[in-house]
Design an enzyme around this catalytic site. Structure first.
Site, PDB file in Angstrom:
ATOM      1  N   ASP A 106     -47.664 -26.816  24.460  1.00  0.00           N
ATOM      2  CA  ASP A 106     -46.841 -28.001  24.218  1.00  0.00           C
ATOM      3  C   ASP A 106     -47.394 -28.837  23.062  1.00  0.00           C
ATOM      4  OD1 ASP A 106     -44.724 -29.690  24.638  1.00  0.00           O
ATOM      5  OD2 ASP A 106     -45.596 -30.719  26.367  1.00  0.00           O
ATOM      6  N   HIS A 119     -43.249 -25.761  15.219  1.00  0.00           N
ATOM      7  CA  HIS A 119     -43.098 -24.494  15.951  1.00  0.00           C
ATOM      8  C   HIS A 119     -43.702 -23.341  15.158  1.00  0.00           C
ATOM      9  CE1 HIS A 119     -40.911 -26.421  19.061  1.00  0.00           C
ATOM     10  NE2 HIS A 119     -39.824 -26.667  18.359  1.00  0.00           N
ATOM     11  N   LEU A 131     -55.319  -6.253  27.155  1.00  0.00           N
ATOM     12  CA  LEU A 131     -54.852  -7.589  27.541  1.00  0.00           C
ATOM     13  C   LEU A 131     -53.378  -7.472  27.925  1.00  0.00           C
ATOM     14  CD1 LEU A 131     -55.321 -10.780  27.576  1.00  0.00           C
ATOM     15  CD2 LEU A 131     -54.237 -10.756  25.322  1.00  0.00           C
TER      16      LEU A 131
HETATM   17  C1  IPE Z   1     -42.584 -27.019  28.498  1.00  0.00           C
HETATM   18  O1  IPE Z   1     -42.614 -27.978  27.494  1.00  0.00           O
HETATM   19  C2  IPE Z   1     -41.961 -25.759  27.991  1.00  0.00           C
HETATM   20  C3  IPE Z   1     -42.717 -25.019  26.987  1.00  0.00           C
HETATM   21  C4  IPE Z   1     -43.869 -25.331  26.493  1.00  0.00           C
HETATM   22  C5  IPE Z   1     -42.079 -23.812  26.537  1.00  0.00           C
HETATM   23  P1  IPE Z   1     -41.459 -29.068  27.313  1.00  0.00           P
HETATM   24  O2  IPE Z   1     -41.851 -29.876  26.142  1.00  0.00           O
HETATM   25  O3  IPE Z   1     -40.141 -28.401  27.275  1.00  0.00           O
HETATM   26  O4  IPE Z   1     -41.567 -29.875  28.688  1.00  0.00           O
HETATM   27  P2  IPE Z   1     -41.242 -31.397  29.015  1.00  0.00           P
HETATM   28  O5  IPE Z   1     -39.824 -31.635  28.578  1.00  0.00           O
HETATM   29  O6  IPE Z   1     -42.208 -32.234  28.257  1.00  0.00           O
HETATM   30  O7  IPE Z   1     -41.444 -31.509  30.487  1.00  0.00           O
HETATM   31  C1  IPE Z   2     -43.648 -26.907  22.753  1.00  0.00           C
HETATM   32  O1  IPE Z   2     -43.599 -27.930  21.829  1.00  0.00           O
HETATM   33  C2  IPE Z   2     -42.803 -25.728  22.346  1.00  0.00           C
HETATM   34  C3  IPE Z   2     -41.563 -25.574  23.125  1.00  0.00           C
HETATM   35  C4  IPE Z   2     -41.195 -26.283  24.153  1.00  0.00           C
HETATM   36  C5  IPE Z   2     -40.666 -24.534  22.672  1.00  0.00           C
HETATM   37  P1  IPE Z   2     -42.500 -29.075  21.915  1.00  0.00           P
HETATM   38  O2  IPE Z   2     -41.354 -28.679  21.049  1.00  0.00           O
HETATM   39  O3  IPE Z   2     -42.145 -29.379  23.319  1.00  0.00           O
HETATM   40  O4  IPE Z   2     -43.282 -30.272  21.257  1.00  0.00           O
HETATM   41  P2  IPE Z   2     -43.234 -31.789  21.687  1.00  0.00           P
HETATM   42  O5  IPE Z   2     -43.538 -31.847  23.147  1.00  0.00           O
HETATM   43  O6  IPE Z   2     -41.854 -32.281  21.373  1.00  0.00           O
HETATM   44  O7  IPE Z   2     -44.277 -32.442  20.853  1.00  0.00           O
HETATM   45 MG    MG Z   3     -42.879 -30.678  24.687  1.00  0.00          MG
END
Ligand code: IPE
Ligand code: IPE
Ligand code: MG
Length: 250
Positions: free
Chosen positions: A22, A39, A133
């Site tokens: 995240d 990303h 792995l």
């Molecule tokens: C969880 O992160 C999903 C992934 C990392 C793929 P999100 O950014 O979607 O989760 P919330 O919305 O903060 O709970």
């Molecule tokens: C995690 O990063 C990746 C996915 C959920 C695909 P985020 O896109 O949720 O990044 P933040 O949480 O907005 O910083």
């Molecule tokens: Mg996120």
């Protein structure tokens, strides 16, 4: 043990690590870049962490890449994330294969475009005999969706109520055959599970770090391993002085 020496590792290493990757969006925002740049940076980080896991002797790694709730993001971002999965397979599959990685997918493929679905299935099949792995990619994965899917198939298979056990349910999940995660890591400072491995994580140790996923490097992973090695896993039992965890019930 000198933990400051980057070459040292704790003795107790988890068999299975799962990571909620995240913070890509905030990583980009902090640099004045579009979310997709975050990303992409997060994708670059995959190679480092996979290599570190192999080096550290981790047997199973599960990565949360796209949740069932992430479909709710703007269309452009959803499409961008689909494109990233496609590019990663195109660019990295051979190297992953050469490193001995077995790729698996957890989640549902049915909502993905047919070409992407075929690509994922091909990658899984291509690497199926590797065992250095086991890398589970959670893409269009949701813990609740996984349980719904399992219950549907249990009913379709005509399983009787009295035959339903913990072990049987585990065998109906996307992670069938994979040991439960010992350690779940979440980057970016959020302190929640976001529908990740809700059944399998019942007794996992959690590790949270404020570091955004693109910056979570080998050294950060090593820190998490040291923290894990200091945890006392009791599973509801008690630790007796000379033995491991024990309980009368189990
Ligand atoms: C969880 O992160 C999903 C992934 C990392 C793929 P999100 O950014 O979607 O989760 P919330 O919305 O903060 O709970
Ligand atoms: C995690 O990063 C990746 C996915 C959920 C695909 P985020 O896109 O949720 O990044 P933040 O949480 O907005 O910083
Ligand atoms: Mg996120």
């Amino acid at each position: 043990m000198d933990q400051t020496d980057p070459a040292t590792l704790p003795e107790k290493i988890p068999t299975h690590i799962a990571i909620i990757m995240d913070g890509n969006g905030r990583w980009a925002l902090a640099r004045g870049l579009p979310r997709m740049a975050g990303h992409r940076a997060g994708t670059e980080n995959l190679r480092r962490i996979i290599e570190a896991c192999i080096e550290f002797g981790i047997q199973y790694l599960t990565l949360y890449a796209f949740s069932t709730e992430n479909w709710g993001r703007p269309l452009e971002e959803v499409q961008g994330l689909m494109g990233i999965l496609e590019n990663v397979i195109d660019r990295e599959l051979q190297q992953l294969y050469d490193q001995g990685v077995q790729l698996r997918h957890i989640g549902r493929l049915d909502r993905l475009k047919p070409a992407l679905r075929r690509k994922v299935l091909y990658a899984v099949d291509y690497t199926r005999n590797n065992d250095r792995l086991i890398l589970n990619v959670a893409f269009n994965y949701g813990g609740r969706d996984e349980i719904v899917c399992a219950v549907q198939r249990l009913i379709q298979d005509g399983v009787k109520a009295e035959e339903v056990t913990d072990q049987l349910i585990s065998r109906y999940l996307f992670t069938a055959g994979v040991p439960d995660p010992d350690l779940i890591i979440r980057t970016s400072g959020e302190l929640r599970g976001s529908n990740f491995l809700i059944w399998q994580g019942a007794y996992s140790e959690w590790y949270f770090t404020p570091t955004y996923w693109p910056d979570f490097d080998k050294e950060e992973l090593r820190k998490a391993l040291f923290e894990y090695s200091r945890r006392e896993r009791r599973y509801g039992g008690v630790i007796s002085k000379d033995k491991g965890p024990s309980s009368h019930a189990g």
